[in-house]
Design a protein around this motif. Structure first.
Motif, PDB file in Angstrom:
ATOM      1  N   TRP A 104      17.529  39.195  30.482  1.00  0.00           N
ATOM      2  CA  TRP A 104      18.426  39.546  29.408  1.00  0.00           C
ATOM      3  C   TRP A 104      18.126  38.590  28.285  1.00  0.00           C
ATOM      4  CZ3 TRP A 104      20.903  43.281  27.432  1.00  0.00           C
ATOM      5  CH2 TRP A 104      21.936  42.904  26.364  1.00  0.00           C
ATOM      6  N   GLN A 105      18.363  37.160  28.622  1.00  0.00           N
ATOM      7  CA  GLN A 105      18.062  36.089  27.481  1.00  0.00           C
ATOM      8  C   GLN A 105      16.861  36.371  26.751  1.00  0.00           C
ATOM      9  OE1 GLN A 105      19.052  32.355  29.540  1.00  0.00           O
ATOM     10  NE2 GLN A 105      20.776  32.759  30.431  1.00  0.00           N
ATOM     11  N   THR A 136      17.361  39.303  24.528  1.00  0.00           N
ATOM     12  CA  THR A 136      18.002  39.103  23.276  1.00  0.00           C
ATOM     13  C   THR A 136      17.376  38.203  22.212  1.00  0.00           C
ATOM     14  OG1 THR A 136      19.170  36.958  24.388  1.00  0.00           O
ATOM     15  CG2 THR A 136      20.244  39.190  24.426  1.00  0.00           C
ATOM     16  N   GLU A 164      10.170  35.657  35.264  1.00  0.00           N
ATOM     17  CA  GLU A 164      10.901  35.072  35.640  1.00  0.00           C
ATOM     18  C   GLU A 164      10.586  34.696  37.350  1.00  0.00           C
ATOM     19  OE1 GLU A 164      12.380  32.467  33.572  1.00  0.00           O
ATOM     20  OE2 GLU A 164      12.494  33.679  31.539  1.00  0.00           O
ATOM     21  N   ALA A 212      12.522  39.754  33.354  1.00  0.00           N
ATOM     22  CA  ALA A 212      13.164  39.158  34.646  1.00  0.00           C
ATOM     23  C   ALA A 212      11.870  38.990  35.820  1.00  0.00           C
ATOM     24  CB  ALA A 212      14.160  40.110  35.172  1.00  0.00           C
ATOM     25  N   LYS A 258      20.173  37.660  40.461  1.00  0.00           N
ATOM     26  CA  LYS A 258      21.099  37.384  39.504  1.00  0.00           C
ATOM     27  C   LYS A 258      20.687  36.574  38.450  1.00  0.00           C
ATOM     28  CE  LYS A 258      25.320  38.527  42.097  1.00  0.00           C
ATOM     29  NZ  LYS A 258      26.563  38.083  42.517  1.00  0.00           N
ATOM     30  N   LEU A 259      19.963  35.572  38.817  1.00  0.00           N
ATOM     31  CA  LEU A 259      19.427  34.514  37.875  1.00  0.00           C
ATOM     32  C   LEU A 259      18.397  35.247  37.096  1.00  0.00           C
ATOM     33  CD1 LEU A 259      19.477  31.569  36.780  1.00  0.00           C
ATOM     34  CD2 LEU A 259      17.815  31.042  38.729  1.00  0.00           C
ATOM     35  N   TRP A 260      17.415  35.813  37.820  1.00  0.00           N
ATOM     36  CA  TRP A 260      16.198  36.601  37.026  1.00  0.00           C
ATOM     37  C   TRP A 260      16.623  37.327  35.989  1.00  0.00           C
ATOM     38  CZ3 TRP A 260      13.698  37.326  42.335  1.00  0.00           C
ATOM     39  CH2 TRP A 260      13.318  36.024  42.967  1.00  0.00           C
ATOM     40  N   LEU A 261      17.601  38.407  36.432  1.00  0.00           N
ATOM     41  CA  LEU A 261      17.939  39.243  35.430  1.00  0.00           C
ATOM     42  C   LEU A 261      18.878  38.703  34.277  1.00  0.00           C
ATOM     43  CD1 LEU A 261      19.488  41.998  37.928  1.00  0.00           C
ATOM     44  CD2 LEU A 261      17.349  42.186  36.524  1.00  0.00           C
ATOM     45  N   SER A 262      19.634  37.682  34.626  1.00  0.00           N
ATOM     46  CA  SER A 262      20.151  36.984  33.633  1.00  0.00           C
ATOM     47  C   SER A 262      19.253  36.247  32.565  1.00  0.00           C
ATOM     48  CB  SER A 262      21.067  35.725  33.903  1.00  0.00           C
ATOM     49  OG  SER A 262      21.663  34.851  33.146  1.00  0.00           O
ATOM     50  N   ARG A 263      18.026  35.682  32.885  1.00  0.00           N
ATOM     51  CA  ARG A 263      17.135  35.091  32.333  1.00  0.00           C
ATOM     52  C   ARG A 263      16.382  36.293  31.415  1.00  0.00           C
ATOM     53  NH1 ARG A 263      14.279  30.801  36.554  1.00  0.00           N
ATOM     54  NH2 ARG A 263      16.006  29.309  36.537  1.00  0.00           N
TER      55      ARG A 263
END
Length: 255
Positions: free
Chosen positions: A21-22, A25, A241, A238, A14-19
């Protein structure tokens, strides 16, 4: 690695996908422009196969995409590194990332492409066993006819199992090899050994990571192809990351 570091890595997916996405963006304009190249190629391939009533042949090509996908993201690897270093990348940096290929990456390309060709060739052989040489259009008759339906399920099951094995091999080899070659200037053998060892060391985490990537990419390629311009860069960032967490931070912890 300390227990504290392990706990920080464990919820990594989840953290890798969140990063990822960041990172997307922050670079969405150039990322969408670059990934649109692959979208256009995919659309042309889909259109050609559907025109020939070979929609079922899309299945092995789409599934096999997971084997060679790491080779498409060298540009995103470069941009991910630049973002970590506080730089603002441009579109040319994505192209320069492709140009950063070394003999090690070229040989890795060869290995993964051979795996991909084995997968597609065997899938075509299985297709011929169940459907012969005739084109089988995707329509209501395919599911309504008991014989065709049984052949369809058998075709999908056997090609899926075979593809799963090949994809796992490709994932273990390619998961971290490219960033290791690009960012740490490792040789091909050292990068592959480190990649396989890292996947094996974090078996459960890597299983969840591979499953997440497969579900994201396959659902996009099968159900929502235009979203490829978003999903491809997000998963690519991701993946960078994941490399940073599992290899760069692990090395700094060990030292």
């Amino acid at each position: 690695m300390t227990e504290q570091t392990k706990q920080a890595i464990e919820p990594g997916v989840k953290l890798w996908l969140s990063r990822g996405w960041q990172d997307f963006t922050r670079t969405w304009k150039i990322s969408v422009m670059f990934s649109s190249i692959f979208l256009v190629i995919s659309l042309l391939a889909y259109w050609q196969l559907l025109q020939l009533d070979l929609g079922l042949v899309l299945y092995p090509f789409i599934a096999g995409f997971m084997v060679v996908a790491p080779l498409l993201v060298t540009g995103f690897q470069r941009v991910g590194r630049m973002l970590h270093e506080g730089e603002q990348p441009g579109f040319m940096d994505l192209l320069k990332g492709v140009r950063e290929t070394t003999p090690g990456i070229f040989f890795l390309t060869f290995v993964l492409c051979v795996c991909y060709l084995i997968w597609v060739t065997d899938a075509m052989v299985i297709y011929g066993m169940y459907f012969g040489v005739k084109a089988v259009p995707i329509n209501a008759e395919l599911l309504a006819d008991p014989v065709l339906r049984e052949s369809l399920f058998s075709y999908l099951m056997f090609t899926g199992l075979m593809g799963f094995v090949i994809a796992q091999m490709g994932f273990m080899v390619g998961a971290f090899s490219i960033p290791l070659i690009m960012h740490q200037k490792m040789t091909f053998v050292a990068a592959v050994f480190t990649s396989v060892a890292t996947v094996w060391r974090h078996k459960l985490l890597m299983f969840r990571w591979a499953l997440s990537l497969a579900l994201l990419m396959l659902s996009t390629l099968m159900l929502a192809l235009p979203l490829l311009v978003v999903v491809l860069p997000v998963t690519a960032y991701a993946s960078y990351e994941a490399y940073v967490d599992l290899l760069q931070q692990e090395d700094s912890t060990d030292h």
